[in-house]
Write a protein that holds these residues in place. Structure first.
Motif, PDB file in Angstrom:
ATOM      1  N   ALA A 286     -21.381 -69.496  58.982  1.00 42.32           N
ATOM      2  CA  ALA A 286     -22.065 -70.377  58.050  1.00 42.32           C
ATOM      3  C   ALA A 286     -23.119 -69.656  57.213  1.00 42.32           C
ATOM      4  O   ALA A 286     -23.136 -69.810  56.009  1.00 42.32           O
ATOM      5  N   PRO A 287     -24.000 -68.801  57.788  1.00 45.63           N
ATOM      6  CA  PRO A 287     -24.987 -68.125  56.956  1.00 45.63           C
ATOM      7  C   PRO A 287     -24.338 -67.203  55.930  1.00 45.63           C
ATOM      8  O   PRO A 287     -24.797 -67.093  54.818  1.00 45.63           O
ATOM      9  N   ALA A 288     -23.244 -66.535  56.281  1.00 50.25           N
ATOM     10  CA  ALA A 288     -22.594 -65.627  55.347  1.00 50.25           C
ATOM     11  C   ALA A 288     -22.043 -66.409  54.163  1.00 50.25           C
ATOM     12  O   ALA A 288     -22.074 -65.942  53.038  1.00 50.25           O
ATOM     13  N   ALA A 289     -21.532 -67.613  54.398  1.00 47.54           N
ATOM     14  CA  ALA A 289     -20.993 -68.432  53.329  1.00 47.54           C
ATOM     15  C   ALA A 289     -22.091 -68.895  52.373  1.00 47.54           C
ATOM     16  O   ALA A 289     -21.816 -69.216  51.230  1.00 47.54           O
ATOM     17  N   ASP A 290     -23.343 -68.931  52.850  1.00 48.93           N
ATOM     18  CA  ASP A 290     -24.447 -69.373  52.016  1.00 48.93           C
ATOM     19  C   ASP A 290     -24.961 -68.280  51.086  1.00 48.93           C
ATOM     20  O   ASP A 290     -25.677 -68.567  50.154  1.00 48.93           O
ATOM     21  N   GLY A 291     -24.654 -67.040  51.354  1.00 51.06           N
ATOM     22  CA  GLY A 291     -25.079 -65.952  50.481  1.00 51.06           C
ATOM     23  C   GLY A 291     -25.985 -64.962  51.166  1.00 51.06           C
ATOM     24  O   GLY A 291     -26.509 -65.219  52.249  1.00 51.06           O
ATOM     25  N   PRO A 292     -26.183 -63.827  50.517  1.00 49.92           N
ATOM     26  CA  PRO A 292     -26.974 -62.753  51.123  1.00 49.92           C
ATOM     27  C   PRO A 292     -28.469 -63.036  51.183  1.00 49.92           C
ATOM     28  O   PRO A 292     -29.180 -62.411  51.943  1.00 49.92           O
ATOM     29  N   ASN A 293     -28.967 -63.983  50.394  1.00 49.83           N
ATOM     30  CA  ASN A 293     -30.404 -64.267  50.356  1.00 49.83           C
ATOM     31  C   ASN A 293     -30.825 -65.375  51.315  1.00 49.83           C
ATOM     32  O   ASN A 293     -31.967 -65.792  51.312  1.00 49.83           O
ATOM     33  N   ILE A 294     -29.895 -65.866  52.130  1.00 46.02           N
ATOM     34  CA  ILE A 294     -30.215 -66.938  53.073  1.00 46.02           C
ATOM     35  C   ILE A 294     -30.639 -66.325  54.407  1.00 46.02           C
ATOM     36  O   ILE A 294     -29.936 -65.510  54.984  1.00 46.02           O
ATOM     37  N   THR A 295     -31.821 -66.735  54.860  1.00 52.44           N
ATOM     38  CA  THR A 295     -32.342 -66.304  56.156  1.00 52.44           C
ATOM     39  C   THR A 295     -32.408 -67.518  57.070  1.00 52.44           C
ATOM     40  O   THR A 295     -32.816 -68.600  56.647  1.00 52.44           O
ATOM     41  N   ILE A 296     -31.989 -67.323  58.300  1.00 59.73           N
ATOM     42  CA  ILE A 296     -32.045 -68.393  59.294  1.00 59.73           C
ATOM     43  C   ILE A 296     -33.325 -68.228  60.112  1.00 59.73           C
ATOM     44  O   ILE A 296     -33.566 -67.164  60.665  1.00 59.73           O
ATOM     45  N   ILE A 297     -34.134 -69.284  60.180  1.00 58.87           N
ATOM     46  CA  ILE A 297     -35.308 -69.280  61.056  1.00 58.87           C
ATOM     47  C   ILE A 297     -34.862 -69.882  62.372  1.00 58.87           C
ATOM     48  O   ILE A 297     -34.361 -71.011  62.416  1.00 58.87           O
ATOM     49  N   LYS A 298     -35.039 -69.124  63.455  1.00 63.33           N
ATOM     50  CA  LYS A 298     -34.583 -69.555  64.779  1.00 63.33           C
ATOM     51  C   LYS A 298     -35.763 -69.925  65.670  1.00 63.33           C
ATOM     52  O   LYS A 298     -36.874 -69.434  65.478  1.00 63.33           O
ATOM     53  N   SER A 299     -35.485 -70.740  66.666  1.00 66.65           N
ATOM     54  CA  SER A 299     -36.522 -71.150  67.603  1.00 66.65           C
ATOM     55  C   SER A 299     -36.952 -69.961  68.455  1.00 66.65           C
ATOM     56  O   SER A 299     -36.111 -69.284  69.042  1.00 66.65           O
ATOM     57  N   PRO A 300     -38.259 -69.720  68.560  1.00 66.87           N
ATOM     58  CA  PRO A 300     -38.739 -68.615  69.379  1.00 66.87           C
ATOM     59  C   PRO A 300     -38.846 -68.974  70.868  1.00 66.87           C
ATOM     60  O   PRO A 300     -39.215 -68.132  71.672  1.00 66.87           O
ATOM     61  N   MET A 301     -38.515 -70.240  71.211  1.00 63.80           N
ATOM     62  CA  MET A 301     -38.672 -70.684  72.597  1.00 63.80           C
ATOM     63  C   MET A 301     -37.816 -71.910  72.874  1.00 63.80           C
ATOM     64  O   MET A 301     -37.284 -72.526  71.960  1.00 63.80           O
ATOM     65  N   VAL A 302     -37.725 -72.257  74.127  1.00 67.10           N
ATOM     66  CA  VAL A 302     -37.057 -73.476  74.560  1.00 67.10           C
ATOM     67  C   VAL A 302     -38.074 -74.609  74.493  1.00 67.10           C
ATOM     68  O   VAL A 302     -39.228 -74.428  74.871  1.00 67.10           O
ATOM     69  N   GLY A 303     -37.664 -75.758  73.988  1.00 67.07           N
ATOM     70  CA  GLY A 303     -38.582 -76.883  73.929  1.00 67.07           C
ATOM     71  C   GLY A 303     -38.008 -78.032  73.131  1.00 67.07           C
ATOM     72  O   GLY A 303     -36.796 -78.153  72.970  1.00 67.07           O
ATOM     73  N   THR A 304     -38.901 -78.876  72.596  1.00 73.25           N
ATOM     74  CA  THR A 304     -38.516 -80.026  71.792  1.00 73.25           C
ATOM     75  C   THR A 304     -39.022 -79.820  70.371  1.00 73.25           C
ATOM     76  O   THR A 304     -40.187 -79.509  70.166  1.00 73.25           O
TER      77      THR A 304
END
Length: 170
Positions: A83-101
């Motif tokens: 999915a990120p590759a289909a969005d283009g080279p300038n798309i960055t995914i921000i991911k959760s740094p921890m487990v939680g809500t």
């Protein structure tokens, strides 16, 4: 009189005037909690965020985030890495740094920290992840424009779960 004022400040953390001043400071600086310790005495003052946050949030989440979040989980489930590759080279995914809500706003009545179309900087708070009753503000850590919110309000998140897509070219 000056002696009694200094005694009330240093001698007793439970002094009513001292507590009133602390509450005023909390309001003035929009603080949610103060925790003071002085030898064996402790004073902890909280403004309703921890108690009021969880229950009303669950009630408000479905109508608010349903439309924005419905396509995103489908894209993530169909192959999170493609999915990120289909969005283009300038798309960055921000991911959760921890487990939680995941929470998109500071309290149930507040506006979301960010929404699709908002510009973020490296230190912009984008959400809160609650872990063990601790509300951790998550910074964007990238510059750009939010193009997708990938999780729903009140959703349980794992470490490295994609939360947002950011276009870094904007």
């Amino acid at each position: 009189m000056a002696e009694s004022e200094s005694e009330s400040v240093t001698g007793n953390v439970f002094d009513v005037e001292r507590i009133r001043k602390l509450v005023e400071l909390m309001k003035e600086h929009d603080l949610n909690e103060i925790d003071l310790r002085e030898s064996r005495q402790r004073l902890r003052i909280q403004r309703g965020a921890a108690v009021q946050y969880a229950a009303p949030q669950m009630m408000a989440a479905p109508p608010q985030m349903m439309a924005a979040s419905a396509p995103a989980p489908a894209a993530a489930a169909s192959g999170g890495k493609s999915a990120p590759a289909a969005d283009g080279p300038n798309i960055t995914i921000i991911k959760s740094p921890m487990v939680g809500t995941f929470y998109s706003k500071a309290n149930p009545k507040a506006a979301p920290f960010v929404k699709v179309g908002d510009r973020v900087d490296t230190n912009t708070t984008i959400c809160i992840v609650e872990a063990m009753k601790v509300f951790n503000e998550i910074p964007a850590e990238v510059r750009g424009s939010i193009v997708a919110v990938l999780v729903e309000e009140g959703e349980a998140v794992e470490f490295d779960k994609p939360l947002f897509k950011v276009d870094t070219s904007k």
